[in-house]
Design a protein around this motif. Structure first.
Motif, PDB file in Angstrom:
ATOM      1  N   TYR A 263     -15.174  11.319   4.218  1.00 43.57           N
ATOM      2  CA  TYR A 263     -14.569  12.633   4.426  1.00 43.57           C
ATOM      3  C   TYR A 263     -14.314  13.317   3.084  1.00 43.57           C
ATOM      4  O   TYR A 263     -13.826  12.686   2.152  1.00 43.57           O
ATOM      5  N   ILE A 264     -14.647  14.586   3.007  1.00 43.66           N
ATOM      6  CA  ILE A 264     -14.302  15.405   1.851  1.00 43.66           C
ATOM      7  C   ILE A 264     -12.978  16.090   2.169  1.00 43.66           C
ATOM      8  O   ILE A 264     -12.904  16.982   3.018  1.00 43.66           O
ATOM      9  N   VAL A 265     -11.915  15.639   1.511  1.00 46.61           N
ATOM     10  CA  VAL A 265     -10.569  16.170   1.737  1.00 46.61           C
ATOM     11  C   VAL A 265     -10.088  16.792   0.435  1.00 46.61           C
ATOM     12  O   VAL A 265      -9.911  16.078  -0.556  1.00 46.61           O
ATOM     13  N   PRO A 266      -9.885  18.101   0.399  1.00 43.07           N
ATOM     14  CA  PRO A 266      -9.516  18.754  -0.864  1.00 43.07           C
ATOM     15  C   PRO A 266      -8.265  18.162  -1.513  1.00 43.07           C
ATOM     16  O   PRO A 266      -7.356  17.671  -0.830  1.00 43.07           O
ATOM     17  N   LEU A 267      -8.233  18.200  -2.820  1.00 42.33           N
ATOM     18  CA  LEU A 267      -7.030  17.860  -3.561  1.00 42.33           C
ATOM     19  C   LEU A 267      -5.872  18.711  -3.050  1.00 42.33           C
ATOM     20  O   LEU A 267      -6.082  19.826  -2.576  1.00 42.33           O
ATOM     21  N   ARG A 268      -4.656  18.193  -3.130  1.00 39.24           N
ATOM     22  CA  ARG A 268      -3.532  18.938  -2.570  1.00 39.24           C
ATOM     23  C   ARG A 268      -2.377  19.047  -3.568  1.00 39.24           C
ATOM     24  O   ARG A 268      -2.175  18.158  -4.394  1.00 39.24           O
ATOM     25  N   VAL A 269      -1.662  20.141  -3.444  1.00 35.36           N
ATOM     26  CA  VAL A 269      -0.440  20.348  -4.203  1.00 35.36           C
ATOM     27  C   VAL A 269       0.613  20.935  -3.271  1.00 35.36           C
ATOM     28  O   VAL A 269       0.293  21.508  -2.233  1.00 35.36           O
ATOM     29  N   ASP A 270       1.851  20.758  -3.648  1.00 34.42           N
ATOM     30  CA  ASP A 270       2.960  21.358  -2.906  1.00 34.42           C
ATOM     31  C   ASP A 270       3.138  22.777  -3.439  1.00 34.42           C
ATOM     32  O   ASP A 270       3.713  22.989  -4.508  1.00 34.42           O
ATOM     33  N   ILE A 271       2.618  23.747  -2.695  1.00 39.01           N
ATOM     34  CA  ILE A 271       2.621  25.134  -3.137  1.00 39.01           C
ATOM     35  C   ILE A 271       4.030  25.617  -3.499  1.00 39.01           C
ATOM     36  O   ILE A 271       4.221  26.406  -4.429  1.00 39.01           O
ATOM     37  N   CYS A 272       5.015  25.122  -2.768  1.00 34.98           N
ATOM     38  CA  CYS A 272       6.399  25.576  -2.977  1.00 34.98           C
ATOM     39  C   CYS A 272       6.918  25.238  -4.378  1.00 34.98           C
ATOM     40  O   CYS A 272       7.885  25.842  -4.852  1.00 34.98           O
ATOM     41  N   LYS A 273       6.301  24.270  -5.042  1.00 34.32           N
ATOM     42  CA  LYS A 273       6.750  23.865  -6.377  1.00 34.32           C
ATOM     43  C   LYS A 273       6.227  24.789  -7.471  1.00 34.32           C
ATOM     44  O   LYS A 273       6.638  24.683  -8.626  1.00 34.32           O
ATOM     45  N   PHE A 274       5.309  25.691  -7.120  1.00 36.21           N
ATOM     46  CA  PHE A 274       4.633  26.502  -8.127  1.00 36.21           C
ATOM     47  C   PHE A 274       4.839  27.990  -7.849  1.00 36.21           C
ATOM     48  O   PHE A 274       4.178  28.566  -6.986  1.00 36.21           O
ATOM     49  N   ASP A 275       5.761  28.584  -8.572  1.00 41.87           N
ATOM     50  CA  ASP A 275       5.959  30.032  -8.483  1.00 41.87           C
ATOM     51  C   ASP A 275       5.016  30.707  -9.469  1.00 41.87           C
ATOM     52  O   ASP A 275       5.088  30.446 -10.678  1.00 41.87           O
ATOM     53  N   PRO A 276       4.125  31.563  -8.981  1.00 41.38           N
ATOM     54  CA  PRO A 276       3.135  32.152  -9.887  1.00 41.38           C
ATOM     55  C   PRO A 276       3.756  33.061 -10.949  1.00 41.38           C
ATOM     56  O   PRO A 276       4.702  33.803 -10.680  1.00 41.38           O
ATOM     57  N   VAL A 277       3.221  32.956 -12.156  1.00 40.58           N
ATOM     58  CA  VAL A 277       3.601  33.829 -13.273  1.00 40.58           C
ATOM     59  C   VAL A 277       2.295  34.394 -13.814  1.00 40.58           C
ATOM     60  O   VAL A 277       1.622  33.771 -14.638  1.00 40.58           O
ATOM     61  N   TYR A 278       1.899  35.549 -13.314  1.00 42.62           N
ATOM     62  CA  TYR A 278       0.586  36.088 -13.652  1.00 42.62           C
ATOM     63  C   TYR A 278       0.544  36.568 -15.102  1.00 42.62           C
ATOM     64  O   TYR A 278       1.553  37.051 -15.639  1.00 42.62           O
ATOM     65  N   PRO A 279      -0.609  36.441 -15.741  1.00 38.90           N
ATOM     66  CA  PRO A 279      -0.702  36.798 -17.168  1.00 38.90           C
ATOM     67  C   PRO A 279      -0.351  38.263 -17.441  1.00 38.90           C
ATOM     68  O   PRO A 279      -0.686  39.154 -16.650  1.00 38.90           O
ATOM     69  N   ASP A 280       0.321  38.458 -18.552  1.00 37.43           N
ATOM     70  CA  ASP A 280       0.647  39.809 -19.020  1.00 37.43           C
ATOM     71  C   ASP A 280      -0.635  40.457 -19.534  1.00 37.43           C
ATOM     72  O   ASP A 280      -1.254  39.972 -20.491  1.00 37.43           O
ATOM     73  N   MET A 281      -1.033  41.563 -18.899  1.00 38.26           N
ATOM     74  CA  MET A 281      -2.300  42.214 -19.249  1.00 38.26           C
ATOM     75  C   MET A 281      -2.286  42.793 -20.662  1.00 38.26           C
ATOM     76  O   MET A 281      -3.345  43.043 -21.245  1.00 38.26           O
ATOM     77  N   HIS A 282      -1.092  42.989 -21.227  1.00 34.05           N
ATOM     78  CA  HIS A 282      -0.996  43.688 -22.509  1.00 34.05           C
ATOM     79  C   HIS A 282      -0.632  42.767 -23.675  1.00 34.05           C
ATOM     80  O   HIS A 282      -0.337  43.252 -24.762  1.00 34.05           O
TER      81      HIS A 282
END
Length: 347
Positions: A169-188
């Protein structure tokens, strides 16, 4: 159904699966002989110290008692990194006689080059020395002889498996999404931060990456993350504007997923063969040793692109690598109630 994952933790895949199973209402636990250096949480830590020879008789009794209780309590054993409940697979015949299900998950170096000498375009690591290889072949064959199925993260390791007649079976790697609050890159940002975390420099192609960075014309700050716990590392990743995973194997791993979950653009070498097997919406920027300087420069000079890729990466991880969603299909695999063997296609 009661499920036990063990007896080794690899990049949090055991505990993430267990937490995902628990979220789906399944009784599941994570047990290890000893904690991972990254300090991932576990339910049961036997605290076996292989270096303490004087305590080996005590450790043997401790492991034996645990294995006996586990065989009576759990219906499914999910093995990580080629280990069952006891060293040398002593428990395997008993698991079979008790009609317990056994699923074997391979993560990389536990199966890569053990049975087959596969040539990679960039990956420089070869097979282990003959004595270690023979020992691992024996251990894995014994494990597979009692297994109900094999679990891989993607198609890259398929070529390394020995001939077997059980489902893979191909089972994707997993992470607990709740542990990772996104911090998107500063465009400037004028001087973006590039982060690379070489857990194994030879596997990641770290030396080649560092050489390629010398040919980058744009201005940047480089941070190498080594010898940190997962919590410490994540705090560093949050400040990154570009993350380089590996430029060797041809696919992506947990580090890339964690980076995308944090909303970061990721550079990793994705081979043409692997690209065909992965979802079309994979937002990872592929680069090899030759193209890496140009790829990095293009991201350094385009803040908007860094931001867009960060958002696309977060959506990708939410769709394909959420431990709760993946674990729901793991439960179906344990129950042998699923026809599709590539879980990517169901997510």
């Amino acid at each position: 159904m009661k499920v036990l994952h063990g007896m080794s933790e690899v990049a949090g895949q055991g505990i993430y699966a267990v937490l995902g199973l628990q979220a789906n209402g399944i009784n599941a636990n994570m047990a290890v002989w000893r904690r991972n250096p990254m300090n991932y949480p576990v339910d049961i830590d036997l605290k076996i110290d292989r270096k303490n020879k004087m305590r080996m008789p005590f450790y043997a009794l401790k492991m034996g008692g645990f294995a006996l209780k586990a065989m009576l309590k759990y219906d499914v054993v999910h093995s990580h990194f080629g280990y069952s409940l006891l060293p040398f697979g002593i428990d395997l015949p008993f698991l079979s006689r008790l009609n317990k299900k056994l699923f074997v998950e391979f993560h990389g170096s536990d199966i890569r080059f053990i049975f087959k000498d596969i040539k990679y375009k960039y990956y420089r690591v070869g097979p282990p020395e003959d004595s270690i290889r023979t020992k691992m072949q024996t251990r894995i064959r014994k494990l597979l002889a009692h297994a109900d199925g094999v679990i891989l993260h993607d198609a890259e390791l398929l070529q390394h498996l020995p001939d077997i007649d059980i489902p893979v079976y191909i089972v994707p790697l997993r992470v607990d999404i709740c542990k990772f609050d996104p911090v998107y890159p500063d465009m400037h940002k004028n001087k973006p931060i590039i982060v690379h975390a070489p857990s194994r420099r030879s596997t990641k192609g770290t030396e080649e990456i560092l050489e390629a960075l010398k040919r980058v014309s744009g201005d940047y700050e480089l941070i190498l993350v080594e010898g940190k716990t997962q919590e410490e590392a994540i705090q560093i990743y949050k400040n990154a504007d570009i993350i380089i995973d590996q430029v060797a194997i041809g696919t992506y791993g947990v580090f890339a997923i964690e980076a995308m979950a944090l909303g970061k653009p990721v550079i990793t070498y994705i081979s043409d063969e692997m690209r065909k097997t992965l979802p079309e919406d994979l937002p990872i920027v592929s680069a090899d040793f030759d193209t890496l300087p140009q790829v990095i420069d293009s991201l350094l000079n385009n803040g908007e692109k860094r931001n867009v890729l960060g958002k696309e990466g977060r959506r990708y991880v939410e769709r394909y690598h959420d431990n709760k969603k993946v674990a729901a299909y793991l439960a179906q695999i344990y129950e042998e109630n699923i026809d599709e063997t590539d879980i990517f296609k169901l997510l």
